[in-house]
Scaffold this motif. Structure first.
Motif, short mmCIF file in Angstrom:
data_model
loop_
_atom_site.label_atom_id
_atom_site.label_comp_id
_atom_site.label_asym_id
_atom_site.label_seq_id
_atom_site.Cartn_x
_atom_site.Cartn_y
_atom_site.Cartn_z
N THR A 113 112.51 8.36 95.96
CA THR A 113 112.26 9.26 97.09
C THR A 113 112.14 8.46 98.40
O THR A 113 111.52 7.39 98.42
CB THR A 113 110.93 10.01 96.83
N THR A 114 112.69 9.00 99.48
CA THR A 114 112.59 8.36 100.81
C THR A 114 111.13 8.11 101.15
O THR A 114 110.29 9.00 101.01
CB THR A 114 113.21 9.28 101.88
N GLU A 115 110.83 6.90 101.62
CA GLU A 115 109.44 6.53 101.91
C GLU A 115 109.21 6.39 103.41
O GLU A 115 110.13 6.15 104.16
CB GLU A 115 109.11 5.14 101.34
N SER A 116 107.94 6.45 103.78
CA SER A 116 107.57 6.01 105.12
C SER A 116 107.13 4.55 104.94
O SER A 116 106.45 4.22 103.96
CB SER A 116 106.45 6.92 105.60
N PHE A 117 107.53 3.65 105.82
CA PHE A 117 107.29 2.23 105.57
C PHE A 117 107.18 1.46 106.88
O PHE A 117 107.60 1.93 107.93
CB PHE A 117 108.47 1.63 104.77
N VAL A 118 106.64 0.25 106.77
CA VAL A 118 106.64 -0.68 107.90
C VAL A 118 107.28 -1.97 107.38
O VAL A 118 106.82 -2.51 106.37
CB VAL A 118 105.19 -0.97 108.38
N PRO A 119 108.34 -2.45 108.04
CA PRO A 119 108.97 -3.68 107.54
C PRO A 119 108.01 -4.87 107.64
O PRO A 119 107.08 -4.84 108.44
CB PRO A 119 110.18 -3.89 108.47
N PHE A 120 108.25 -5.92 106.86
CA PHE A 120 107.37 -7.08 106.90
C PHE A 120 107.85 -8.12 107.92
O PHE A 120 107.05 -8.71 108.63
CB PHE A 120 107.24 -7.71 105.50
N ASN A 121 109.14 -8.36 107.95
CA ASN A 121 109.75 -9.36 108.85
C ASN A 121 109.37 -10.80 108.54
O ASN A 121 110.09 -11.72 108.87
CB ASN A 121 109.45 -9.06 110.33
N ASN A 122 108.22 -10.99 107.92
CA ASN A 122 107.74 -12.34 107.67
C ASN A 122 107.38 -12.46 106.18
O ASN A 122 106.58 -11.67 105.66
CB ASN A 122 106.51 -12.54 108.58
N LYS A 123 107.99 -13.45 105.56
CA LYS A 123 107.83 -13.63 104.11
C LYS A 123 106.36 -13.84 103.71
O LYS A 123 105.89 -13.30 102.71
CB LYS A 123 108.68 -14.86 103.73
N ASP A 124 105.65 -14.66 104.52
CA ASP A 124 104.27 -14.97 104.16
C ASP A 124 103.37 -13.72 104.20
O ASP A 124 102.48 -13.57 103.38
CB ASP A 124 103.71 -16.04 105.11
N GLU A 125 103.67 -12.84 105.18
CA GLU A 125 102.89 -11.59 105.27
C GLU A 125 103.08 -10.75 104.02
O GLU A 125 102.15 -10.14 103.50
CB GLU A 125 103.38 -10.75 106.46
N LEU A 126 104.31 -10.70 103.54
CA LEU A 126 104.63 -9.92 102.35
C LEU A 126 103.90 -10.49 101.13
O LEU A 126 103.23 -9.76 100.38
CB LEU A 126 106.16 -9.93 102.14
N ILE A 127 104.01 -11.80 100.96
CA ILE A 127 103.38 -12.43 99.79
C ILE A 127 101.85 -12.24 99.86
O ILE A 127 101.21 -11.93 98.86
CB ILE A 127 103.76 -13.93 99.71
N LYS A 128 101.31 -12.38 101.07
CA LYS A 128 99.86 -12.21 101.26
C LYS A 128 99.43 -10.79 100.87
O LYS A 128 98.45 -10.60 100.15
CB LYS A 128 99.53 -12.48 102.73
N ALA A 129 100.17 -9.79 101.34
CA ALA A 129 99.81 -8.40 101.03
C ALA A 129 99.82 -8.16 99.53
O ALA A 129 98.96 -7.44 98.99
CB ALA A 129 100.78 -7.45 101.73
N ILE A 130 100.76 -8.77 98.83
CA ILE A 130 100.82 -8.58 97.38
C ILE A 130 99.68 -9.32 96.69
O ILE A 130 98.98 -8.76 95.85
CB ILE A 130 102.21 -8.98 96.84
N LYS A 131 99.46 -10.55 97.10
CA LYS A 131 98.36 -11.34 96.49
C LYS A 131 97.01 -10.66 96.72
O LYS A 131 96.14 -10.67 95.86
CB LYS A 131 98.31 -12.75 97.12
N GLU A 132 96.85 -10.07 97.92
CA GLU A 132 95.56 -9.43 98.24
C GLU A 132 95.47 -8.01 97.68
O GLU A 132 94.53 -7.28 97.96
CB GLU A 132 95.36 -9.40 99.76
N ASP A 133 96.50 -7.60 96.95
CA ASP A 133 96.53 -6.28 96.33
C ASP A 133 96.40 -5.17 97.38
O ASP A 133 95.72 -4.16 97.17
CB ASP A 133 95.39 -6.17 95.29
#
Ligand code: NAD
Length: 381
Positions: free
Chosen positions: A131-151
């Protein structure tokens, strides 16, 4: 070649049904642009896994789910079970009860579980038609990894979690492909492209170009080549499938509006006033959406012309037919080791072709570039 479907909805089901029917010789492969021309044959595509987060679909066979969308469903789809995916609120505000791996597991654990399943299933290409989502792009790899690690389950969407899982998976098996047929920016998000290159993942995206959008691109190209000046563009869609229902949510609609509108400036080089977006949901219309386009332009000696195009287009088969090519092109890109993304593929099949700095080009040109990339003879050049 082995395919996993994320989102066993209308598109995912028509893709599975049509593919099996082509293999059995029941239907001709109309709607598949590169039909018999690719080195990988349609018969070589095997769907090995399916994921959803709708409580009513998880645990059922693809056969049972697909029966809700179409009468003729090949028995072979009885062998594929719909597995539980990651939901991260992707069905919120919809009349569907959601259940996901992330209900009981941390994001990292849920992602690792998917990677383990894909390893067991030996998946080559993962197709995202959620399903189409509402989202905010990450643009930065470290931000993405941090968000996942921090759950951080508020920040990451399901598609972003799946694409990240695909990176980890590709790294472990030496190569895989993620086809993002929905508007969430993945092939246009530098964070994912950097990770994809580092981990041997091919990403195609974003948002499959099917109904009115590629048609608008071709019509405005025609006008542009003749130096006719466009005064405005109106383009809208009304449909009666669940995707249109989801798009009645303002935030989700914004995602679509962005990918649909990006063609105008890219192709014309200027931006006439335009209204281009999915406009409404009307249940009895079903999957055969109503599209309408009105373009007014100035011709020689100031003459004002107007084009009005109306159509009824079956929404899901339009994308499903493209997926039959995209999964095979995905395997070809893995074999060529073109990790990251492949603009030549995206420019033809996607509304918002990645990477971010690349533009939409007329589809008639994109088609020839695609053929060159796939090492096929030019068609009209
Ligand atoms: P649909 O609502 O029929 O199917 C979506 C499916 O995804 C549903 O079964 C839903 O339960 C499932 N889902 C939702 N969140 C999920 C998650 N996190 N994990 C796994 N499954 C999840 O919609 P559809 O008509 O099949 O369209 C699918 C997607 O394709 C949409 O995002 C749409 O924007 C995109 N798309 C469609 C077209 C087209 O139909 N022509 C064109 C371009 C893009």
């Amino acid at each position: 070649m082995r395919v996993a479907i994320l989102g066993q909805g209308y598109v995912g089901s028509i893709f599975a049904i049509g593919l099996e029917r082509i293999k059995r010789g029941e239907i001709k492969p109309y709607g598949v642009p590169l039909t018999n021309e690719l080195p990988i044959k349609i018969e070589d595509i095997e769907i090995v896994a399916s994921y959803d987060v709708d409580k009513n679909k998880i645990g059922k066979s693809v056969y049972e789910v697909a029966k809700n969308y179409y009468d003729i469903v090949p028995e072979s789809l009885k062998d594929i079970k719909v597995r539980k995916g990651i939901h991260l609120r992707s069905l919120r505000n919809l009349p569907i009860e959601a259940e996901g791996l992330d209900d009981d597991l941390s994001l990292e654990e849920a992602i690792n579980k998917l990677v383990d399943e894909w390893k067991e299933l030996k998946v080559d290409v993962i197709v995202n038609v959620c399903t189409t989502e509402s989202f905010v792009p990450f643009n930065n790899k470290d931000e993405l990894i941090k968000a996942i690690k921090e759950d951080n389950k508020e920040r990451v969407t399901a598609t972003q979690a799946y694409a990240y899982a695909a990176c980890l998976y590709a790294n472990e098996v030496g190569g895989a492909c993620f086809v993002n047929a929905i508007p969430t920016l993945i092939a246009n998000d530098p964070a994912f492209l950097e990770l994809a290159k580092e981990n041997n993942l091919v990403i195609f995206g974003d948002d499959g170009a099917t109904g009115a959008t590629p048609l608008t691109a071709d019509v405005i190209t025609h006008l542009c080549q003749r130096n006719r000046y466009i005064r405005y563009i109106v383009q809208f869609n009304i449909g009666g499938n669940t995707d249109f229902l989801a798009l009645t949510d303002e935030e989700r609609n914004k995602s679509k509006e962005y990918t649909k509108s990006s063609i105008v400036k890219d192709i014309l080089g200027y931006e006439p006033p335009h209204y281009i977006k999915p406009t409404g949901y009307l249940e009895p219309i079903g999957d055969r959406k109503f599209i309408s386009m009105d373009i007014e332009y100035i011709s020689f000696n100031g003459a004002v012309d107007e084009l009005i195009i109306n159509g009824r287009i079956n929404d899901s088969p339009a994308l499903a037919g493209l997926l039959v090519d995209l999964v095979r092109l995905g395997k070809m890109a893995i074999d060529k080791k073109e990790f990251g993304t492949v603009y030549e593929v995206n420019a033809f099949y996607m509304k918002n072709p990645g990477p971010k700095d690349k533009k939409n080009i007329p589809r008639i040109i994109a088609y020839e570039k695609l053929r060159m990339w796939a090492e096929l003879k030019p068609r009209w050049l």
